[in-house]
Design a protein around this motif. Sequence first.
Motif, PDB file in Angstrom:
ATOM      1  N   UNK A 140       0.834  -1.205   0.000  1.00 50.35           N
ATOM      2  CA  UNK A 140       0.000   0.000   0.000  1.00 50.35           C
ATOM      3  C   UNK A 140       0.869   1.255   0.000  1.00 50.35           C
ATOM      4  N   UNK A 141       1.966   1.219   0.780  1.00 46.76           N
ATOM      5  CA  UNK A 141       2.868   2.351   0.819  1.00 46.76           C
ATOM      6  C   UNK A 141       3.513   2.628  -0.534  1.00 46.76           C
ATOM      7  N   UNK A 142       3.892   1.554  -1.238  1.00 47.26           N
ATOM      8  CA  UNK A 142       4.485   1.727  -2.567  1.00 47.26           C
ATOM      9  C   UNK A 142       3.448   2.208  -3.576  1.00 47.26           C
ATOM     10  N   UNK A 143       2.201   1.784  -3.407  1.00 38.97           N
ATOM     11  CA  UNK A 143       1.143   2.254  -4.303  1.00 38.97           C
ATOM     12  C   UNK A 143       0.914   3.746  -4.116  1.00 38.97           C
ATOM     13  N   UNK A 144       0.963   4.201  -2.867  1.00 37.60           N
ATOM     14  CA  UNK A 144       0.725   5.619  -2.582  1.00 37.60           C
ATOM     15  C   UNK A 144       1.924   6.480  -2.993  1.00 37.60           C
ATOM     16  N   UNK A 145       3.122   5.993  -2.699  1.00 38.38           N
ATOM     17  CA  UNK A 145       4.298   6.820  -2.923  1.00 38.38           C
ATOM     18  C   UNK A 145       5.482   5.933  -3.327  1.00 38.38           C
ATOM     19  N   UNK A 146       5.562   5.546  -4.588  1.00 38.71           N
ATOM     20  CA  UNK A 146       6.691   4.716  -5.029  1.00 38.71           C
ATOM     21  C   UNK A 146       8.000   5.487  -4.942  1.00 38.71           C
ATOM     22  N   UNK A 147       9.069   4.734  -4.597  1.00 39.90           N
ATOM     23  CA  UNK A 147      10.382   5.359  -4.479  1.00 39.90           C
ATOM     24  C   UNK A 147      11.392   4.682  -5.376  1.00 39.90           C
ATOM     25  N   UNK A 149      13.767   2.170  -7.011  1.00 40.47           N
ATOM     26  CA  UNK A 149      13.736   0.709  -7.068  1.00 40.47           C
ATOM     27  C   UNK A 149      12.381   0.099  -6.758  1.00 40.47           C
ATOM     28  N   UNK A 150      11.322   0.892  -6.915  1.00 46.46           N
ATOM     29  CA  UNK A 150       9.986   0.435  -6.525  1.00 46.46           C
ATOM     30  C   UNK A 150       9.557  -0.818  -7.288  1.00 46.46           C
ATOM     31  N   UNK A 151       9.858  -0.884  -8.588  1.00 45.93           N
ATOM     32  CA  UNK A 151       9.442  -2.045  -9.388  1.00 45.93           C
ATOM     33  C   UNK A 151      10.020  -3.337  -8.833  1.00 45.93           C
ATOM     34  N   UNK A 152      11.318  -3.313  -8.539  1.00 45.23           N
ATOM     35  CA  UNK A 152      11.972  -4.521  -8.011  1.00 45.23           C
ATOM     36  C   UNK A 152      11.465  -4.835  -6.617  1.00 45.23           C
ATOM     37  N   UNK A 153      11.350  -3.800  -5.778  1.00 43.33           N
ATOM     38  CA  UNK A 153      10.926  -4.016  -4.396  1.00 43.33           C
ATOM     39  C   UNK A 153       9.519  -4.589  -4.322  1.00 43.33           C
ATOM     40  N   UNK A 154       8.603  -4.036  -5.114  1.00 41.51           N
ATOM     41  CA  UNK A 154       7.222  -4.512  -5.045  1.00 41.51           C
ATOM     42  C   UNK A 154       7.099  -5.960  -5.518  1.00 41.51           C
TER      43      UNK A 154
END
Length: 289
Positions: A140-147, A149-154
């Motif tokens: 949910x945090x990545x959906x709201x505010x991706x940072x 390396x977000x693609x790899x992390x998610x």
Amino acid sequence: MAQESFGTSVVEAELAITGATVQIVRFHLDEPTNRIFHRDDHYWLDLCLSPRPEKARGCYSERWGPHRFERLGDILLLPPGETLHIRTDGQGEQISVVCEIERRAIDRWLGGGIEWTDRRLAASLDIVHPHIRSCLFRLAGEARQPGAGSDILTKMIAGQLAIDVARYCQAIAEGPITGGLASWRLRLIDRRLERPGPMPTLGELAEHCALSVRQLTRGFQSSRGCTIGEHIAHTRIEMAKRQLGSDDSIKGIAFGLGFASPSSFAYAFRRATGITPRQFRQRQMGKRG
């Protein structure tokens, strides 16, 4: 999937991952809910960030018949191919993290599939599992505010979530009913935990169920797929959410729920929800305004 009696919804944030989607959805429930959910090829997870409406309950009517409804926790799981009937008596606003994961992403860790026994279906309506909760919060945090390396992390978080869901399903005992607690004992525990005041001790709950502490803890884990300590902590936070909607002081709520201090209450609440009790109350007041 039927849409009757469910008001409107707004997707506030969305995240697409290989094999999964995550949405933060705000539901405006203009009347009590009466809705049927079904997914053919996906596992459907719902983490309610706000208190669920009054008497939120679910029924796998094709398995249980039309009259057996069980209480919904703040995390529920709908397995693929199953049909879930959800009802509530209340209305208002609900915010959820909704995650759909392709069937194969979870079934690969289950040896190709799993038998959805009565016990597993009942446990799917109230999941108290810290790793599943943590994964959903992080997505949910990545959906709201991706940072960075977000693609790899998610992708990594979604992969962990799939494994944790598979492990949770496997943890629900498949053996005879003596391996877990009878449904009437589980209802006794839930009713006792929902009473006002401090949470009961394990000894008190064991005496309430006419069991030893060892029988209680082992049987509860077998029935619900989590420890009774985790369930007590989860229930206490859910009670806190409801009380934070009142005019009671945060200090009074903390001591009333058996916390040693307001700071220990704030720490436990933030660890479970990602925000402080004061921030939660402010959001609730903002929604009413």
